[in-house]
Write a protein that holds these residues in place. Structure first.
Motif, PDB file in Angstrom:
ATOM      1  N   PHE A   1     -13.396  -6.144 -10.548  1.00  0.00           N
ATOM      2  CA  PHE A   1     -13.778  -6.958 -11.639  1.00  0.00           C
ATOM      3  C   PHE A   1     -15.012  -7.955 -11.513  1.00  0.00           C
ATOM      4  O   PHE A   1     -15.750  -8.107 -12.020  1.00  0.00           O
ATOM      5  CB  PHE A   1     -12.437  -7.766 -12.048  1.00  0.00           C
ATOM      6  CG  PHE A   1     -12.691  -8.891 -13.123  1.00  0.00           C
ATOM      7  CD1 PHE A   1     -12.846  -8.160 -14.534  1.00  0.00           C
ATOM      8  CD2 PHE A   1     -12.750 -10.014 -12.819  1.00  0.00           C
ATOM      9  CE1 PHE A   1     -12.784  -8.909 -15.510  1.00  0.00           C
ATOM     10  CE2 PHE A   1     -13.153 -10.957 -14.253  1.00  0.00           C
ATOM     11  CZ  PHE A   1     -13.045 -10.353 -15.248  1.00  0.00           C
ATOM     12  N   MET A   2     -14.771  -8.703 -10.069  1.00  0.00           N
ATOM     13  CA  MET A   2     -16.009  -9.548  -9.914  1.00  0.00           C
ATOM     14  C   MET A   2     -17.534  -8.818  -9.765  1.00  0.00           C
ATOM     15  O   MET A   2     -18.370  -9.380  -9.870  1.00  0.00           O
ATOM     16  CB  MET A   2     -15.706 -10.387  -8.771  1.00  0.00           C
ATOM     17  CG  MET A   2     -14.689 -11.352  -9.081  1.00  0.00           C
ATOM     18  SD  MET A   2     -14.926 -12.590 -10.084  1.00  0.00           S
ATOM     19  CE  MET A   2     -16.341 -13.441  -9.496  1.00  0.00           C
ATOM     20  N   GLY A   3     -17.243  -7.678  -9.087  1.00  0.00           N
ATOM     21  CA  GLY A   3     -18.458  -6.964  -8.958  1.00  0.00           C
ATOM     22  C   GLY A   3     -18.951  -6.376 -10.366  1.00  0.00           C
ATOM     23  O   GLY A   3     -20.339  -6.394 -10.687  1.00  0.00           O
ATOM     24  N   PHE A   4     -18.059  -6.203 -11.369  1.00  0.00           N
ATOM     25  CA  PHE A   4     -18.820  -5.707 -12.669  1.00  0.00           C
ATOM     26  C   PHE A   4     -19.170  -6.935 -13.460  1.00  0.00           C
ATOM     27  O   PHE A   4     -20.162  -6.869 -14.113  1.00  0.00           O
ATOM     28  CB  PHE A   4     -17.594  -5.022 -13.290  1.00  0.00           C
ATOM     29  CG  PHE A   4     -18.138  -4.294 -14.447  1.00  0.00           C
ATOM     30  CD1 PHE A   4     -18.912  -3.028 -14.534  1.00  0.00           C
ATOM     31  CD2 PHE A   4     -18.096  -4.864 -15.821  1.00  0.00           C
ATOM     32  CE1 PHE A   4     -19.501  -2.479 -15.561  1.00  0.00           C
ATOM     33  CE2 PHE A   4     -18.452  -4.030 -17.069  1.00  0.00           C
ATOM     34  CZ  PHE A   4     -19.091  -3.051 -16.881  1.00  0.00           C
ATOM     35  N   LEU A   5     -18.353  -7.844 -13.184  1.00  0.00           N
ATOM     36  CA  LEU A   5     -18.789  -9.383 -13.861  1.00  0.00           C
ATOM     37  C   LEU A   5     -20.234  -9.640 -13.365  1.00  0.00           C
ATOM     38  O   LEU A   5     -21.122 -10.006 -13.992  1.00  0.00           O
ATOM     39  CB  LEU A   5     -17.896 -10.449 -13.446  1.00  0.00           C
ATOM     40  CG  LEU A   5     -18.055 -11.702 -13.950  1.00  0.00           C
ATOM     41  CD1 LEU A   5     -17.915 -11.459 -15.755  1.00  0.00           C
ATOM     42  CD2 LEU A   5     -16.838 -12.917 -13.813  1.00  0.00           C
ATOM     43  N   ARG A   6     -20.448  -9.686 -12.210  1.00  0.00           N
ATOM     44  CA  ARG A   6     -21.869 -10.019 -11.488  1.00  0.00           C
ATOM     45  C   ARG A   6     -23.079  -8.746 -11.959  1.00  0.00           C
ATOM     46  O   ARG A   6     -24.017  -9.240 -12.293  1.00  0.00           O
ATOM     47  CB  ARG A   6     -21.748  -9.706  -9.824  1.00  0.00           C
ATOM     48  CG  ARG A   6     -20.888 -11.090  -9.423  1.00  0.00           C
ATOM     49  CD  ARG A   6     -20.943 -10.705  -7.897  1.00  0.00           C
ATOM     50  NE  ARG A   6     -20.428 -11.893  -7.318  1.00  0.00           N
ATOM     51  CZ  ARG A   6     -19.257 -11.910  -6.475  1.00  0.00           C
ATOM     52  NH1 ARG A   6     -18.956 -10.874  -5.717  1.00  0.00           N
ATOM     53  NH2 ARG A   6     -18.726 -12.823  -5.920  1.00  0.00           N
ATOM     54  N   PHE A   7     -22.396  -7.718 -12.251  1.00  0.00           N
ATOM     55  CA  PHE A   7     -23.269  -6.562 -12.780  1.00  0.00           C
ATOM     56  C   PHE A   7     -24.051  -6.928 -14.181  1.00  0.00           C
ATOM     57  O   PHE A   7     -24.908  -6.873 -14.457  1.00  0.00           O
ATOM     58  CB  PHE A   7     -22.555  -5.375 -12.715  1.00  0.00           C
ATOM     59  CG  PHE A   7     -23.821  -4.177 -13.427  1.00  0.00           C
ATOM     60  CD1 PHE A   7     -24.986  -3.809 -12.770  1.00  0.00           C
ATOM     61  CD2 PHE A   7     -23.035  -3.520 -14.778  1.00  0.00           C
ATOM     62  CE1 PHE A   7     -25.482  -2.799 -13.427  1.00  0.00           C
ATOM     63  CE2 PHE A   7     -23.867  -2.514 -15.037  1.00  0.00           C
ATOM     64  CZ  PHE A   7     -25.196  -2.119 -14.651  1.00  0.00           C
ATOM     65  N   VAL A   8     -22.587  -7.348 -15.004  1.00  0.00           N
ATOM     66  CA  VAL A   8     -23.182  -7.611 -16.284  1.00  0.00           C
ATOM     67  C   VAL A   8     -23.846  -9.285 -16.400  1.00  0.00           C
ATOM     68  O   VAL A   8     -24.724  -9.222 -17.300  1.00  0.00           O
ATOM     69  CB  VAL A   8     -21.822  -7.981 -17.059  1.00  0.00           C
ATOM     70  CG1 VAL A   8     -21.806  -8.557 -18.516  1.00  0.00           C
ATOM     71  CG2 VAL A   8     -21.111  -6.701 -17.152  1.00  0.00           C
TER      72      VAL A   8
END
Length: 66
Positions: free
Chosen positions: A52-59
């Protein structure tokens, strides 16, 4: 926690407002509004915190690059 909402124009007794903090708050609220356009973040399909944090950083990077 302190309220940073500015007073309305028609108030007879004006209260103080920290405009710098109000501007920062507005930026954060706009960022959350932009994040909600990505359904994967909004619904939280990723159940593991690291995913989740990885995708949040990507977004966040996508929003920053706009």
């Amino acid at each position: 926690m302190k309220a940073v909402i500015p007073p309305r124009n028609h108030r007879t007794e004006k209260r103080q407002c920290d405009w710098f903090v109000y501007k920062e708050r507005h930026l954060i609220e706009c960022f959350f509004g932009k994040i909600k356009h990505f359904r994967r973040i909004f619904v939280r399909f990723e159940k593991l915190q690291r995913n989740f944090m990885g995708f949040l950083r990507f977004v966040s990077a996508l929003i920053w690059l706009r």
